[in-house]
Design a protein around this motif. Structure first.
Motif, PDB file in Angstrom:
ATOM      1  N   GLN A  40      42.940  34.947  36.328  1.00 53.29           N
ATOM      2  CA  GLN A  40      42.145  35.987  36.877  1.00 53.29           C
ATOM      3  C   GLN A  40      42.363  36.274  38.581  1.00 53.29           C
ATOM      4  N   GLN A  41      42.950  35.319  39.210  1.00 55.01           N
ATOM      5  CA  GLN A  41      43.494  35.383  39.888  1.00 55.01           C
ATOM      6  C   GLN A  41      44.478  35.980  40.224  1.00 55.01           C
TER       7      GLN A  41
ATOM      8  N   GLU B 165      41.026  30.650  34.796  1.00 55.59           N
ATOM      9  CA  GLU B 165      40.585  31.354  36.391  1.00 55.59           C
ATOM     10  C   GLU B 165      41.901  31.750  37.426  1.00 55.59           C
TER      11      GLU B 165
ATOM     12  N   GLU C 144      39.640  26.606  31.132  1.00 52.46           N
ATOM     13  CA  GLU C 144      39.333  27.526  32.319  1.00 52.46           C
ATOM     14  C   GLU C 144      40.180  27.340  33.784  1.00 52.46           C
TER      15      GLU C 144
END
Length: 453
Positions: free
Chosen positions: A198-199, A195, A191
């Motif tokens: 994605q960032q 993240e 996870e």
């Protein structure tokens, strides 16, 4: 140190597309290499010393097979088959565990649980949660097979079979506890990685959009600066056309000259002057076309003093006659590393701001000086109304403007600030209400500049 860096680079060079697998590949290669080399070495040591443990010969063949398989997995990873290699190794390791338990029972192997935990760790961290729980079920089946073998032996010896299952609670507790911890850890790691990816993608998209916006902004500023110069350019073209028309109007006078030689000389002089005037017009046109062309920054080596000298006509056209323009004397050798088109845009924008600040006239002074670090300090000073401290703190903020209505967007100084900083320079502003404003811009020297002050 160099060998260590080369080894790390080699381990990372496997052709693996998945980012998570690419991160895990170096560790798994090292692990498989260690297993493929240390297992045969340990058995050679046992054989040489005569200290092979009881029942060890039954385990030698599967162990050596697993060592060979580990080396095969390294080759598969090097060819890009990462998950296939890991899955193959784990499957064969489970098969070897099942064979060992069927041959020797669980109690004989209870003291060595490294392979079982290795299965759980590799399966969970590399293949994910689903593989982790499937491996747990397989390990419970393998352990159950060993318990059955132990029970059959105890029964054949007339002993109570309950002793065969004495290790069952600890085995269940250990396997399930390790699986739960790995499950939570793997979930959290994946996870967090998702993240982070994605960032990073969002940041890359934002940076790309900022670059596009900056390019559009610079182009818009160029168009705005060209608009400010329109009247001056029209005056220059009118003067050039007047020259051409005047020289062409001397046709009748030239044709009335009696001497052939004198007539040819007069024609040559007029044609030369016409060509010179046309070349001046073409130079202005080419400069405007290059100035307004939307393209990314291209830093180059140029003489800033000569560039100021070449820009002098445009600056004089931009500033009204009520503002006196003071330029430094030509100083050859003041080289900078900056985008030439952006340099002209920066000068014209700052000159336009100075003009707006001196509505009743004044002085606009430009100075050049080489700094100790070989950079060039460019100072631009006006005698306008100046700025208050609270205004001075915000002049580089996007969309901040002291001009109301359509007087300005507040993007000019922001663009100049970005241009200078992106080129490796610096910019400072000093201003006092009623006493004018001074911009001090440090522009970097060329990378190979070794000239002394």
């Amino acid at each position: 140190m160099h060998r260590r860096i080369s080894l790390c680079r080699w381990l990372r060079s496997a052709p693996i597309s998945d980012p998570v697998d690419q991160r895990n590949a170096p560790t798994l290669q090292v692990l498989f290499l260690a297993l493929g080399l240390t297992i045969p070495a340990s058995w050679v040591y046992f054989l040489a010393s005569g200290g092979v443990p009881a029942g060890g010969y039954l385990l030698m063949a599967p162990a050596l097979c697993m060592a060979v398989l580990a080396l095969v997995c390294v080759v598969m990873i090097r060819r890009g088959y990462f998950r296939r290699a890991v899955t193959l190794y784990l499957a064969m390791l489970l098969l070897a565990q099942e064979i060992n338990h069927l041959l020797m029972g669980f109690s004989t192997l209870a003291g060595n649980q490294i392979d079982q935990f290795l299965l759980l760790i590799i399966g969970g961290l590399v293949l994910g949660r689903r593989a982790l729980w499937l491996i747990l079920l397989a390990l419970l089946f393998v352990a159950g097979s060993g318990f059955v073998v132990d029970a059959q032996r105890l029964l054949a010896n007339g002993e109570p079979i309950s002793r065969a299952y004495s290790h069952l609670p600890s085995v269940l507790f250990g396997y399930v506890l390790v699986t739960l911890v790995l499950d939570r850890t793997v979930t959290a790691l994946r996870e967090s990685l998702a993240e982070s990816i994605q960032q990073r993608q969002a940041l890359q998209h934002e940076m790309l959009e900022r670059e596009r916006t900056r390019a559009k902004l610079i182009h818009a500023q160029k168009m705005q600066a060209t608009g400010r110069l329109a009247s001056g350019i029209a005056h220059d073209f009118n003067h050039i056309l007047g020259l051409i028309s005047g020289y062409a109007g001397q046709r009748d006078r030239i044709l009335s000259i009696n001497g052939r030689v004198e007539m040819e000389q007069a024609i040559d002089r007029n044609l030369t002057r016409i060509a010179s005037a046309a070349a001046s017009g073409m130079q202005i046109t080419h400069k405007l076309l290059a100035f307004n062309r939307p393209e990314s920054a291209r830093p180059q080596r140029f003489d800033i003093s000569q560039a100021l000298h070449d820009l002098q006509p445009m600056l004089r056209q931009l500033l009204p006659s009520s503002i006196r323009l003071h330029l430094p004397e030509l100083q050859p050798g003041l080289l900078v590393h900056f985008d030439h088109s952006e340099f002209e845009l920066m000068l014209l924008n700052l000159a336009a701001n100075a003009r707006d600040a001196m509505a009743d006239g004044g002085e606009f002074r430009i100075g050049l000086q080489r700094s100790n670090d070989q950079s060039v300090a460019l100072t631009l000073t006006d005698t306008g109304h100046g700025m208050r401290p609270e205004v001075l703190q915000q002049i580089f903020d996007p969309f901040y403007s002291t001009k109301s209505g359509a007087g300005g967007t507040g993007l000019g100084l922001t663009g100049i600030h970005d241009m200078v900083l992106n080129a490796g320079g610096d910019i400072h502003v000093e201003s006092t209400p009623g006493h004018g404003t001074t911009f001090r811009i440090l522009l970097p020297p060329p990378p190979d500049e070794t000239a002394v002050a």
